[in-house]
Write an enzyme that holds these catalytic residues in place. Structure first.
Site, PDB file in Angstrom:
ATOM      1  N   THR A  32      52.913  53.275  21.363  1.00 48.87           N
ATOM      2  CA  THR A  32      54.043  54.105  20.962  1.00 48.87           C
ATOM      3  C   THR A  32      55.177  53.871  21.955  1.00 48.87           C
ATOM      4  O   THR A  32      55.000  53.195  22.974  1.00 48.87           O
ATOM      5  CB  THR A  32      53.679  55.606  20.974  1.00 48.87           C
ATOM      6  OG1 THR A  32      53.422  56.015  22.328  1.00 48.87           O
ATOM      7  CG2 THR A  32      52.448  55.891  20.115  1.00 48.87           C
TER       8      THR A  32
ATOM      9  N   ILE B  74      47.358  54.325  22.673  1.00 45.05           N
ATOM     10  CA  ILE B  74      48.025  54.046  21.409  1.00 45.05           C
ATOM     11  C   ILE B  74      49.383  53.408  21.694  1.00 45.05           C
ATOM     12  O   ILE B  74      50.094  53.832  22.607  1.00 45.05           O
ATOM     13  CB  ILE B  74      48.231  55.340  20.599  1.00 45.05           C
ATOM     14  CG1 ILE B  74      46.941  56.191  20.589  1.00 45.05           C
ATOM     15  CG2 ILE B  74      48.694  55.014  19.187  1.00 45.05           C
ATOM     16  CD1 ILE B  74      45.734  55.514  19.995  1.00 45.05           C
TER      17      ILE B  74
ATOM     18  N   GLY C  57      56.151  57.470  16.533  1.00 47.08           N
ATOM     19  CA  GLY C  57      54.805  57.420  17.087  1.00 47.08           C
ATOM     20  C   GLY C  57      53.728  58.032  16.207  1.00 47.08           C
ATOM     21  O   GLY C  57      53.772  57.933  14.973  1.00 47.08           O
ATOM     22  N   ILE C  58      52.748  58.654  16.844  1.00 42.00           N
ATOM     23  CA  ILE C  58      51.606  59.225  16.135  1.00 42.00           C
ATOM     24  C   ILE C  58      52.049  60.260  15.114  1.00 42.00           C
ATOM     25  O   ILE C  58      51.538  60.306  13.997  1.00 42.00           O
ATOM     26  CB  ILE C  58      50.616  59.847  17.143  1.00 42.00           C
ATOM     27  CG1 ILE C  58      49.954  58.746  17.988  1.00 42.00           C
ATOM     28  CG2 ILE C  58      49.550  60.663  16.415  1.00 42.00           C
ATOM     29  CD1 ILE C  58      49.100  59.285  19.122  1.00 42.00           C
TER      30      ILE C  58
ATOM     31  N   ASP D 288      63.701  71.940  20.220  1.00 41.67           N
ATOM     32  CA  ASP D 288      63.072  71.788  21.528  1.00 41.67           C
ATOM     33  C   ASP D 288      61.915  72.777  21.575  1.00 41.67           C
ATOM     34  O   ASP D 288      62.128  73.987  21.660  1.00 41.67           O
ATOM     35  CB  ASP D 288      64.094  72.086  22.632  1.00 41.67           C
ATOM     36  CG  ASP D 288      63.485  72.102  24.025  1.00 41.67           C
ATOM     37  OD1 ASP D 288      62.271  71.837  24.164  1.00 41.67           O
ATOM     38  OD2 ASP D 288      64.219  72.398  24.986  1.00 41.67           O
TER      39      ASP D 288
ATOM     40  N   LYS E 259      46.460  69.062  28.256  1.00 38.60           N
ATOM     41  CA  LYS E 259      45.641  68.634  27.131  1.00 38.60           C
ATOM     42  C   LYS E 259      44.287  69.337  27.114  1.00 38.60           C
ATOM     43  O   LYS E 259      43.753  69.655  26.045  1.00 38.60           O
ATOM     44  CB  LYS E 259      45.464  67.115  27.166  1.00 38.60           C
ATOM     45  CG  LYS E 259      46.791  66.342  27.050  1.00 38.60           C
ATOM     46  CD  LYS E 259      47.601  66.759  25.827  1.00 38.60           C
ATOM     47  CE  LYS E 259      48.854  65.918  25.646  1.00 38.60           C
ATOM     48  NZ  LYS E 259      49.627  66.298  24.450  1.00 38.60           N
TER      49      LYS E 259
ATOM     50  N   TYR F 101      49.335  66.424  33.279  1.00 34.63           N
ATOM     51  CA  TYR F 101      49.176  66.036  31.876  1.00 34.63           C
ATOM     52  C   TYR F 101      47.784  66.417  31.375  1.00 34.63           C
ATOM     53  O   TYR F 101      47.631  67.004  30.293  1.00 34.63           O
ATOM     54  CB  TYR F 101      49.400  64.534  31.740  1.00 34.63           C
ATOM     55  CG  TYR F 101      49.270  63.992  30.343  1.00 34.63           C
ATOM     56  CD1 TYR F 101      50.289  64.180  29.416  1.00 34.63           C
ATOM     57  CD2 TYR F 101      48.145  63.277  29.940  1.00 34.63           C
ATOM     58  CE1 TYR F 101      50.184  63.675  28.124  1.00 34.63           C
ATOM     59  CE2 TYR F 101      48.033  62.772  28.660  1.00 34.63           C
ATOM     60  CZ  TYR F 101      49.049  62.970  27.754  1.00 34.63           C
ATOM     61  OH  TYR F 101      48.937  62.473  26.469  1.00 34.63           O
TER      62      TYR F 101
END
Length: 258
Positions: free
Chosen positions: A198, A196, A21-22, A69, A167, A163
């Site tokens: 992903t 995006i 991904g990113i 992790d 952020k 979430y």
């Protein structure tokens, strides 16, 4: 002649969640700009694939992958120490590892869902950036920290309050880090991706109803790609960004503007 401040030869950057991904998109650009890269990921198979892809670019710096992790505080500190022993000083750190997920509704969101999201997205970034900061201050060579936030931090993300909270927390934490660590020539900035393509978003970006509802709201009329983040990664790790700190960069094709 290339613009020399973008030459990252001699610098090594840690990218958490960098095996796809990113994170992998940024790692690829960093390697192509001369940097060494340390990848942290929890899946050994994905780590191995990322390592092969990065080595195929035939960059100048070391390539190292480690299983980590980021929600495990002790593991983060141990992997950081191991990385430094193997590849030398870490100049940059991109706290990119994270998970997503929505609840049926805010009222039905469980404490378990809330805690799991925070443990990886916020606690994990805290452990990572703290370990990197300690190392950078001790090394005395300056450095660059990046936290991977989301446009969910600045818009109303229904059913994703946990979430969004992680952020939004990253934005505030990163600004505070930028102020505190500037005296050590350590910069800190955040990146806010929009929609995006992903592995994390595949279920949504391949769902016709979602595409029909969201795509018309993206002025660029396409999903973002991992390669869209290479340039900002190189810039923030370079001398060209030496006076740029405490900022956040929205990369969303205009989604949050429209």
């Amino acid at each position: 002649m290339a613009y020399t401040p973008f030459d990252l030869t001699g610098r090594t950057v840690l990218v958490t969640g960098g095996n796809r991904g990113i994170g992998l998109g940024m790692a690829e650009a960093l390697v192509q700009s001369g940097a060494g890269v340390v990848i942290w990921g929890s899946n050994p198979d994905n780590n191995a694939k990322a390592e092969s892809a990065l080595k195929a670019l035939q960059g100048k710096g070391p390539i190292l992958t480690q299983v980590c992790d980021v929600s495990d505080e002790a593991a983060v500190d141990a992997r950081m120490a191991e990385a430094v022993r193997q590849v030398g000083p870490i100049y940059g750190c991109i706290a990119n590892a994270g998970i997503s997920g929505g609840a049926k509704s805010f009222m039905e969101m469980t404490t378990e869902e809330w805690r799991r999201m925070l443990s990886i997205n916020l606690d994990g970034a805290f452990y990572t950036l703290r370990a990197a900061s300690r190392h950078m201050v001790e090394a005395g060579q300056g450095g660059s920290l990046i936290s991977m936030a989301s446009t969910a931090a600045i818009e109303g993300a229904a059913r994703s309050e946990h979430y969004a909270a992680t952020k939004g927390g990253l934005l505030s934490m990163t600004r505070a880090i930028a102020v505190e660590l500037a005296r050590y020539r350590i910069r800190a900035n955040s990146i806010l991706p929009g929609w995006i393509e992903t592995d994390m978003t595949e279920r949504l970006t391949s769902y016709d109803k979602f595409v029909d509802n969201v795509m018309p709201r993206i002025p660029a009329r396409r999903w973002g790609k991992r390669s869209d983040f290479g340039g900002i990664g190189v810039y923030l790790m370079s001398d060209a960004a030496d006076y740029h700190t405490g900022d956040h960069f929205v990369i969303d094709g205009g989604y949050t503007l429209f």
